[in-house]
Design an enzyme around this catalytic site. Structure first.
Site, PDB file in Angstrom:
ATOM      1  N   GLU A  67      -9.875  23.882  10.868  1.00  0.00           N
ATOM      2  CA  GLU A  67      -9.988  22.460  11.198  1.00  0.00           C
ATOM      3  C   GLU A  67      -9.407  22.161  12.578  1.00  0.00           C
ATOM      4  O   GLU A  67      -9.956  21.346  13.328  1.00  0.00           O
ATOM      5  CB  GLU A  67      -9.276  21.622  10.131  1.00  0.00           C
ATOM      6  CG  GLU A  67      -9.971  21.628   8.776  1.00  0.00           C
ATOM      7  CD  GLU A  67     -11.328  20.942   8.786  1.00  0.00           C
ATOM      8  OE1 GLU A  67     -11.607  20.168   9.718  1.00  0.00           O
ATOM      9  OE2 GLU A  67     -12.121  21.189   7.857  1.00  0.00           O
ATOM     10  N   GLU A 124     -11.918  20.499  15.214  1.00  0.00           N
ATOM     11  CA  GLU A 124     -11.712  19.105  15.615  1.00  0.00           C
ATOM     12  C   GLU A 124     -11.106  18.950  17.002  1.00  0.00           C
ATOM     13  O   GLU A 124     -11.235  17.882  17.609  1.00  0.00           O
ATOM     14  CB  GLU A 124     -10.823  18.391  14.592  1.00  0.00           C
ATOM     15  CG  GLU A 124     -11.481  18.265  13.233  1.00  0.00           C
ATOM     16  CD  GLU A 124     -10.730  17.349  12.285  1.00  0.00           C
ATOM     17  OE1 GLU A 124      -9.636  16.861  12.657  1.00  0.00           O
ATOM     18  OE2 GLU A 124     -11.255  17.106  11.187  1.00  0.00           O
ATOM     19  N   GLY A 133      -1.120   7.745  -8.706  1.00  0.00           N
ATOM     20  CA  GLY A 133      -1.449   6.848  -9.801  1.00  0.00           C
ATOM     21  C   GLY A 133      -2.908   6.939 -10.211  1.00  0.00           C
ATOM     22  O   GLY A 133      -3.259   6.606 -11.348  1.00  0.00           O
ATOM     23  N   GLU A 163      -5.371  14.209  -5.561  1.00  0.00           N
ATOM     24  CA  GLU A 163      -5.402  14.789  -4.222  1.00  0.00           C
ATOM     25  C   GLU A 163      -4.033  15.256  -3.754  1.00  0.00           C
ATOM     26  O   GLU A 163      -3.050  14.517  -3.814  1.00  0.00           O
ATOM     27  CB  GLU A 163      -5.952  13.784  -3.212  1.00  0.00           C
ATOM     28  CG  GLU A 163      -6.094  14.371  -1.818  1.00  0.00           C
ATOM     29  CD  GLU A 163      -6.782  13.434  -0.856  1.00  0.00           C
ATOM     30  OE1 GLU A 163      -7.705  13.894  -0.162  1.00  0.00           O
ATOM     31  OE2 GLU A 163      -6.413  12.255  -0.803  1.00  0.00           O
TER      32      GLU A 163
END
Length: 202
Positions: free
Chosen positions: A110, A114, A133, A137
Site C-alpha cells: 500500500e 499510494e 460496537g 474491523e
C-alpha cells in the site's frame, strides 16, 4: 483489585488490557456478503440468559503505515471519501484484499501503491479497532523508516479515488498539532500519530 474510594467501579491493575470473550449466539442471519464486507444480525445471549439482536459489519481488515523520513517528516495522503463527503488527510492504508498475504507485506504494498515510497525498516506500531460496537474491523499499523522512492518503472497506476490522491510530507510535530486542532479527523491517522507522540515522550 479494590473499589474506588468515592466513585463507582474498581481501581484498575497495572496490566489492564482487552480480553478475549465470546457470548453464545442464538441465531445469525447474513443480509449482505461481498469479498470486501459482510453485514449480519446476530442474536447474542447475555450471562443471565437474555437475548439481544446486534448488527455486525465484518470487513476484511486493513493496514496503515506511519512513514517517517530522515528529517522526521510524516507522509500523509489526501483522498476523497464518498461516505463522509470530505477530502480526508490520512495515512497510506488499505484493506487486506490479497488472500494469505502477511499484513506487513500488505502495508509495504500500500505504501508503494499510494505514495511511490518503499521502506527498509518496518516495526509493528499498534492495532486499532475502529468501532467495536458494530464492526469487527481491526486496523494494524506499521512504522516505516529508511524510506526511498519506488523506481519509476515499478510504480502503480492509481485509479478512481487513488488517482486523485495527493501526498504530503509534514513535520511530525505539526502532524500532532493538526490532530489536536481537529484538522485531521481520520481515526487511523489520529491513533497512529498520537501513539507515536506518546512513545517519544513517555
Amino acid at each position: 483489585m479494590s473499589a474506588h474510594p468515592s466513585l463507582p467501579g474498581r481501581l484498575a491493575p497495572d496490566d489492564l488490557a482487552d480480553q478475549e470473550a465470546s457470548w453464545p449466539v442464538a441465531a445469525s442471519e447474513t443480509f449482505y456478503d461481498t469479498t470486501y464486507v459482510s453485514l449480519r444480525r446476530d442474536t447474542i445471549v447475555d450471562p443471565s440468559g437474555g437475548e439481544h439482536p446486534r448488527a455486525v459489519v465484518q470487513p476484511r481488515g486493513a493496514v496503515g503505515v506511519i512513514a517517517l523520513d530522515d528529517d522526521d517528516r510524516i507522509l500523509l495522503v489526501a483522498q476523497y471519501r464518498h461516505p463522509v463527503g470530505r477530502r480526508m488527510i490520512e495515512l497510506p492504508a488499505g484493506i487486506l484484499d490479497v488472500e494469505g498475504e502477511d499484513p506487513r507485506d500488505t502495508a509495504a504494498r500500500e505504501l508503494a501503491e499510494e505514495a511511490d515510497v518503499q521502506a527498509e525498516h518496518w516495526e509493528h506500531h499498534l492495532v486499532i479497532r475502529s468501532s467495536p460496537g458494530y464492526t469487527s474491523e481491526a486496523l494494524t499499523v506499521f512504522r516505516a523508516t529508511g524510506l526511498s522512492p519506488v523506481p519509476e518503472d515499478q510504480r502503480t497506476k492509481r485509479e478512481a479515488e487513488e488517482a486523485d490522491m495527493e501526498q504530503w510530507w509534514l513535520p511530525f510535530a505539526d502532524a500532532v498539532a493538526a490532530v489536536l486542532d481537529g484538522r485531521i479527523s481520520n481515526g487511523l491517522a489520529i491513533g497512529a500519530i498520537l501513539a507515536e507522540h506518546a512513545r517519544r515522550t513517555r
